[in-house]
Design a protein around this motif. Structure first.
Motif, short mmCIF file in Angstrom:
data_model
loop_
_atom_site.label_atom_id
_atom_site.label_comp_id
_atom_site.label_asym_id
_atom_site.label_seq_id
_atom_site.Cartn_x
_atom_site.Cartn_y
_atom_site.Cartn_z
N MET A 183 0.83 -1.22 0.00
CA MET A 183 0.00 0.00 0.00
C MET A 183 0.85 1.26 0.00
O MET A 183 0.49 2.26 -0.60
CB MET A 183 -0.95 0.00 1.20
N ASP A 184 2.02 1.21 0.66
CA ASP A 184 2.89 2.40 0.69
C ASP A 184 3.32 2.80 -0.72
O ASP A 184 3.33 3.98 -1.06
CB ASP A 184 4.13 2.15 1.55
N ASP A 185 3.67 1.80 -1.57
CA ASP A 185 4.08 2.11 -2.94
C ASP A 185 2.92 2.69 -3.74
O ASP A 185 3.09 3.63 -4.53
CB ASP A 185 4.60 0.84 -3.63
N ILE A 186 1.72 2.12 -3.53
CA ILE A 186 0.55 2.63 -4.24
C ILE A 186 0.28 4.08 -3.85
O ILE A 186 0.05 4.94 -4.72
CB ILE A 186 -0.68 1.75 -3.93
N TYR A 187 0.33 4.36 -2.55
CA TYR A 187 0.07 5.72 -2.08
C TYR A 187 1.13 6.69 -2.62
O TYR A 187 0.79 7.79 -3.06
CB TYR A 187 0.07 5.74 -0.55
N LYS A 188 2.39 6.27 -2.62
CA LYS A 188 3.44 7.17 -3.12
C LYS A 188 3.24 7.49 -4.58
O LYS A 188 3.35 8.66 -4.99
CB LYS A 188 4.82 6.54 -2.90
N ILE A 189 2.92 6.48 -5.39
CA ILE A 189 2.73 6.73 -6.81
C ILE A 189 1.49 7.58 -7.06
O ILE A 189 1.47 8.44 -7.95
CB ILE A 189 2.69 5.40 -7.59
N GLU A 190 0.44 7.38 -6.26
CA GLU A 190 -0.75 8.23 -6.41
C GLU A 190 -0.39 9.69 -6.11
O GLU A 190 -0.86 10.61 -6.79
CB GLU A 190 -1.86 7.75 -5.48
N LYS A 191 0.44 9.93 -5.09
CA LYS A 191 0.86 11.29 -4.77
C LYS A 191 1.71 11.88 -5.88
O LYS A 191 1.52 13.04 -6.29
CB LYS A 191 1.65 11.30 -3.46
N VAL A 192 2.66 11.09 -6.38
CA VAL A 192 3.53 11.58 -7.45
C VAL A 192 2.72 11.85 -8.72
O VAL A 192 2.92 12.87 -9.39
CB VAL A 192 4.65 10.54 -7.72
N ALA A 193 1.80 10.95 -9.04
CA ALA A 193 0.98 11.13 -10.24
C ALA A 193 0.13 12.39 -10.15
O ALA A 193 -0.03 13.12 -11.13
CB ALA A 193 0.10 9.90 -10.46
N ALA A 194 -0.42 12.65 -8.96
CA ALA A 194 -1.22 13.87 -8.78
C ALA A 194 -0.35 15.12 -8.93
O ALA A 194 -0.76 16.11 -9.55
CB ALA A 194 -1.90 13.85 -7.41
#
Length: 247
Positions: A1-12
């Motif tokens: 989940m940490d990787d998913i959250y990080k990529i969602e933040k970077v993508a935004a």
């Protein structure tokens, strides 16, 4: 989940709207209706305090836009059900896909028949090329210009040619070691000839030079040809997202 959250933040962060307003840890985003991503509530964080639906609906209705929520695997668990129960329609199911830069390079070959043009800022000509290849209305030009100007500084706007014929365009940006790919479009007459793979390879090489170790992209799940291409060159889905929209 940490990787998913990080990529969602970077993508935004890599796709910034003209108007952004915090709602707790969520973000209300609006960009004159150009792209759902830039005109939706980013929800990949804990639920805000208060009536989030009312606040979001007031925000978008004041701008004359449909109310739209971006729902990812990092969003609160019950959020999707709550919005469905409130009459929000589910649209545009997407994969968030990632690959290591080394995997992409090992799965692709350099095609020397192509020539490249790079721009750090998107010129009006580049935006016009992108809109034309996508088949979009020219009225979307200013909306894309707003996004591209606000992207973080480590970015490039790429055009590829074969014998002076525009073959494809694409965009890449790098944040915290992650290279994001977007706006990849191949001209119809050049499809099926390896141009899409070459765009990704060239943009990945650029991202490596600018500190990227991994690449990510977003693609509609129903775009089977694109998903298959990305998987062949090393990408795998890390998460999914979709939108809930009330018009």
């Amino acid at each position: 989940m940490d990787d998913i959250y990080k990529i969602e933040k970077v993508a935004a962060a890599s796709w910034p709207s003209y108007i952004q307003k915090n709602m707790g840890q969520w973000r209300l985003r609006a960009n004159f209706g150009v792209t759902k991503r830039a005109n939706s509530v980013w929800t990949s964080a804990d639920m805000p305090v208060g009536d989030f639906q009312q606040e979001a609906e007031q925000f978008y209705k004041s701008l004359g836009l449909p109310v739209c929520f971006h729902i990812s695997n990092a969003s609160p668990k019950r959020l999707d059900d709550v919005l469905a129960e409130s009459g929000y329609e589910k649209v545009d199911e997407c994969f968030q896909m990632t690959a290591s830069c080394l995997d992409i390079m090992s799965h692709t070959d350099d095609k020397t028949r192509f020539t490249y043009k790079w721009e750090q800022e998107a010129s009006s000509i580049w935006i016009d090329h992108f809109i034309r290849l996508e088949g979009f209305s020219p009225e979307r030009h200013q909306g894309y210009k707003n996004i591209f100007e606000r992207m973080p500084p480590c970015k490039t706007f790429f055009a590829m040619y074969e014998q002076e014929s525009l073959t494809a365009v694409g965009t890449a940006s790098v944040i915290d070691g992650y290279g994001g790919l977007s706006n990849i479009v191949v001209a119809k007459e050049h499809r099926g000839k390896g141009a899409g793979t070459q765009v990704i390879r060239a943009l990945t090489e650029w991202a490596i030079r600018n500190g990227a170790k991994h690449m990510y992209l977003q693609v509609l799940k129903e775009n089977l040809a694109a998903v298959s291409l990305y998987e062949k060159i090393g990408f795998t889905p890390i998460s999914e997202h979709h939108y809930r929209i009330k018009r």
